[in-house]
Scaffold this motif. Sequence first.
Motif, PDB file in Angstrom:
ATOM      1  N   GLY A   1      25.506 -22.056  93.316  1.00 29.86           N
ATOM      2  CA  GLY A   1      25.663 -22.637  91.998  1.00 29.86           C
ATOM      3  C   GLY A   1      24.330 -22.880  91.312  1.00 29.86           C
ATOM      4  N   PRO A   2      24.314 -23.641  90.227  1.00 26.13           N
ATOM      5  CA  PRO A   2      23.067 -23.849  89.484  1.00 26.13           C
ATOM      6  C   PRO A   2      22.058 -24.719  90.206  1.00 26.13           C
ATOM      7  N   GLY A   3      22.496 -25.615  91.100  1.00 20.93           N
ATOM      8  CA  GLY A   3      21.592 -26.505  91.806  1.00 20.93           C
ATOM      9  C   GLY A   3      20.934 -27.515  90.881  1.00 20.93           C
ATOM     10  N   GLY A   4      20.148 -28.427  91.449  1.00 23.01           N
ATOM     11  CA  GLY A   4      19.442 -29.419  90.655  1.00 23.01           C
ATOM     12  C   GLY A   4      20.395 -30.339  89.894  1.00 23.01           C
ATOM     13  N   TRP A   5      19.891 -30.866  88.771  1.00 26.92           N
ATOM     14  CA  TRP A   5      20.718 -31.778  87.976  1.00 26.92           C
ATOM     15  C   TRP A   5      21.988 -31.092  87.477  1.00 26.92           C
ATOM     16  N   ALA A   6      21.861 -29.827  87.055  1.00 25.90           N
ATOM     17  CA  ALA A   6      23.040 -29.119  86.564  1.00 25.90           C
ATOM     18  C   ALA A   6      24.077 -28.964  87.668  1.00 25.90           C
ATOM     19  N   GLY A   7      23.632 -28.625  88.872  1.00 30.67           N
ATOM     20  CA  GLY A   7      24.564 -28.491  89.985  1.00 30.67           C
ATOM     21  C   GLY A   7      25.210 -29.805  90.365  1.00 30.67           C
ATOM     22  N   GLY A   8      24.419 -30.889  90.320  1.00 29.66           N
ATOM     23  CA  GLY A   8      24.989 -32.195  90.640  1.00 29.66           C
ATOM     24  C   GLY A   8      26.048 -32.620  89.641  1.00 29.66           C
ATOM     25  N   VAL A   9      25.772 -32.429  88.346  1.00 30.56           N
ATOM     26  CA  VAL A   9      26.752 -32.787  87.313  1.00 30.56           C
ATOM     27  C   VAL A   9      27.988 -31.902  87.427  1.00 30.56           C
ATOM     28  N   LEU A  10      27.787 -30.613  87.685  1.00 30.73           N
ATOM     29  CA  LEU A  10      28.920 -29.695  87.844  1.00 30.73           C
ATOM     30  C   LEU A  10      29.831 -30.142  88.980  1.00 30.73           C
ATOM     31  N   ALA A  11      29.244 -30.467  90.128  1.00 34.82           N
ATOM     32  CA  ALA A  11      30.049 -30.897  91.276  1.00 34.82           C
ATOM     33  C   ALA A  11      30.784 -32.200  90.985  1.00 34.82           C
ATOM     34  N   LEU A  12      30.125 -33.132  90.306  1.00 35.71           N
ATOM     35  CA  LEU A  12      30.771 -34.401  89.971  1.00 35.71           C
ATOM     36  C   LEU A  12      31.958 -34.191  89.035  1.00 35.71           C
ATOM     37  N   LEU A  13      31.765 -33.403  87.990  1.00 34.30           N
ATOM     38  CA  LEU A  13      32.866 -33.142  87.062  1.00 34.30           C
ATOM     39  C   LEU A  13      34.025 -32.462  87.774  1.00 34.30           C
ATOM     40  N   ALA A  14      33.714 -31.514  88.648  1.00 33.31           N
ATOM     41  CA  ALA A  14      34.771 -30.771  89.328  1.00 33.31           C
ATOM     42  C   ALA A  14      35.544 -31.647  90.294  1.00 33.31           C
ATOM     43  N   VAL A  15      34.866 -32.510  91.053  1.00 37.93           N
ATOM     44  CA  VAL A  15      35.552 -33.281  92.082  1.00 37.93           C
ATOM     45  C   VAL A  15      36.344 -34.449  91.486  1.00 37.93           C
ATOM     46  N   PHE A  16      35.915 -34.958  90.313  1.00 33.57           N
ATOM     47  CA  PHE A  16      36.637 -36.067  89.680  1.00 33.57           C
ATOM     48  C   PHE A  16      37.694 -35.596  88.691  1.00 33.57           C
ATOM     49  N   LEU A  17      37.597 -34.373  88.187  1.00 33.69           N
ATOM     50  CA  LEU A  17      38.535 -33.912  87.169  1.00 33.69           C
ATOM     51  C   LEU A  17      39.997 -33.969  87.611  1.00 33.69           C
ATOM     52  N   PRO A  18      40.340 -33.578  88.853  1.00 29.73           N
ATOM     53  CA  PRO A  18      41.760 -33.700  89.249  1.00 29.73           C
ATOM     54  C   PRO A  18      42.281 -35.128  89.139  1.00 29.73           C
ATOM     55  N   SER A  19      41.449 -36.108  89.472  1.00 23.74           N
ATOM     56  CA  SER A  19      41.879 -37.503  89.391  1.00 23.74           C
ATOM     57  C   SER A  19      42.220 -37.891  87.968  1.00 23.74           C
ATOM     58  N   LEU A  20      41.369 -37.509  87.012  1.00 26.05           N
ATOM     59  CA  LEU A  20      41.629 -37.843  85.610  1.00 26.05           C
ATOM     60  C   LEU A  20      42.892 -37.162  85.113  1.00 26.05           C
ATOM     61  N   LEU A  21      43.073 -35.880  85.445  1.00 24.37           N
ATOM     62  CA  LEU A  21      44.259 -35.156  84.999  1.00 24.37           C
ATOM     63  C   LEU A  21      45.534 -35.762  85.588  1.00 24.37           C
ATOM     64  N   LEU A  22      45.483 -36.195  86.833  1.00 21.86           N
ATOM     65  CA  LEU A  22      46.666 -36.792  87.455  1.00 21.86           C
ATOM     66  C   LEU A  22      46.994 -38.148  86.850  1.00 21.86           C
ATOM     67  N   VAL A  23      45.961 -38.949  86.560  1.00 25.19           N
ATOM     68  CA  VAL A  23      46.210 -40.240  85.906  1.00 25.19           C
ATOM     69  C   VAL A  23      46.841 -40.028  84.541  1.00 25.19           C
ATOM     70  N   LEU A  24      46.283 -39.090  83.764  1.00 25.17           N
ATOM     71  CA  LEU A  24      46.835 -38.803  82.443  1.00 25.17           C
ATOM     72  C   LEU A  24      48.228 -38.201  82.533  1.00 25.17           C
ATOM     73  N   GLY A  25      48.501 -37.440  83.599  1.00 23.57           N
ATOM     74  CA  GLY A  25      49.777 -36.751  83.709  1.00 23.57           C
ATOM     75  C   GLY A  25      50.894 -37.560  84.319  1.00 23.57           C
ATOM     76  N   VAL A  26      50.563 -38.413  85.281  1.00 24.32           N
ATOM     77  CA  VAL A  26      51.606 -39.127  86.026  1.00 24.32           C
ATOM     78  C   VAL A  26      52.038 -40.408  85.332  1.00 24.32           C
ATOM     79  N   LEU A  27      51.092 -41.165  84.785  1.00 22.80           N
ATOM     80  CA  LEU A  27      51.441 -42.484  84.246  1.00 22.80           C
ATOM     81  C   LEU A  27      52.513 -42.440  83.154  1.00 22.80           C
ATOM     82  N   PRO A  28      52.530 -41.448  82.247  1.00 22.43           N
ATOM     83  CA  PRO A  28      53.609 -41.435  81.248  1.00 22.43           C
ATOM     84  C   PRO A  28      55.000 -41.275  81.854  1.00 22.43           C
ATOM     85  N   PHE A  29      55.086 -40.717  83.057  1.00 27.17           N
ATOM     86  CA  PHE A  29      56.384 -40.484  83.699  1.00 27.17           C
ATOM     87  C   PHE A  29      56.700 -41.523  84.779  1.00 27.17           C
ATOM     88  N   TRP A  30      55.765 -42.433  85.040  1.00 30.75           N
ATOM     89  CA  TRP A  30      55.915 -43.306  86.198  1.00 30.75           C
ATOM     90  C   TRP A  30      57.140 -44.206  86.088  1.00 30.75           C
TER      91      TRP A  30
END
Length: 391
Positions: free
Chosen positions: A286-315
């Motif tokens: 990957g890009p490594g450095g700051w760009a790689g760190g931000v990329l990995a953070l966005l990727a690993v947290f994105l499923p959590s945000l999508l699930l919160v946005l997706g599940v709570l309206p139906f809970w």
Amino acid sequence: MTMEAWRVFAVFLRLGLTSFGGPIAHLGYFREAFVTRLRWLRDDEYAELVAICQFLPGPASSQVGMAIGLRRAGLSGALAAWVGFTLPSALVMIGLALGVLHGGAGIPPGVVHGMKLVAVAVVAHAVWGMARGFCRTLPAALLTLACAVLLLAWPMAWMQWLVIAAGALVGLGWRSAVSAGEGPGFNVAVPRRPGAFALAAFALLFGLPLLGFASGSTGDVFSAFYRAGALVFGGGHVVMPLLDTAVVAPGWLSQDDFLAGYGAVQAVPGPLFTFAGYLGAAMSAGPGGWAGGVLALLAVFLPSLLLVLGVLPFWRHVRRWPRMRAALAGVNAAVVGLLLAALVDPVARSALLGVGDVLLVMAALVAMQALRVPAWGVVLAFVFGGWWFGG
């Protein structure tokens, strides 16, 4: 952002700077802040929100924070909560990767070994604590042991997903469902259509490997971290074996540097998932450095945000299903097995080189379990000891 979103950011930034102790401790900090002090939630609402996020894959404490931000200030509030809670530890972990891996100095061997020993103690402590909560019956304990044996016998990535799915099926067969409570429960003002879109995006992004990215490319890295974040049941510690498979197995990072970073993340406040920032910045893919760190953070947290946005309206409707908690019980037992297998291999196998190492890990466990020494205190002690005696 609205003024309310900025307020959400300020509250979560303070929590991100002070919330040591891992995901369970974070939930305690959150209750004191949002139920007792700020009164943004009632106790029953907070308890139900925690239960929802424990069922979803991803870091439970971060998802609870996103949901609280979503309720207070909409989507901008959810993002403000995540950024505020994640930013302090993310900056520290990416900075660590740049300073000690890309700066040319390297981590002294004694410090590396000290961090690896801390990783053994922290994972063992997590296994013990989760087993006490999730393996109270003989069937649950047997399921945990069976999952650990399967993972040690066949240490492939697909086996990790298989045991989690099998745990849910076995849990359904236990016939131990708990009826949903009465009352309105935790609700957010999010329409169902955006929720359905978020769930569709979650599923589509999980299929990114079908696009055939080149090995080690930016797309391949994003996909690897996204899939790890999408199937982490049980909180931050469980992401360790999944990321080990994603990062160490293809040769993107050495096992020693991986475990050193995992030990270091125990010493900082905020979510353990910021370990991904360290990996993205340090590894060769990957890009490594700051760009790689931000990329990995966005990727690993994105499923959590999508699930919160997706599940709570139906809970409101899902909470009426009588078998939901039974499936969750099986998933939790399987997750303990996943951590137990990771404790044996690679954590303990690569870190314990002699009787002295075993005694040091036992001392760390006693300090955390009996003396209530926080994990970050044990980390600092081992890092200093490794630098002083073996650096």
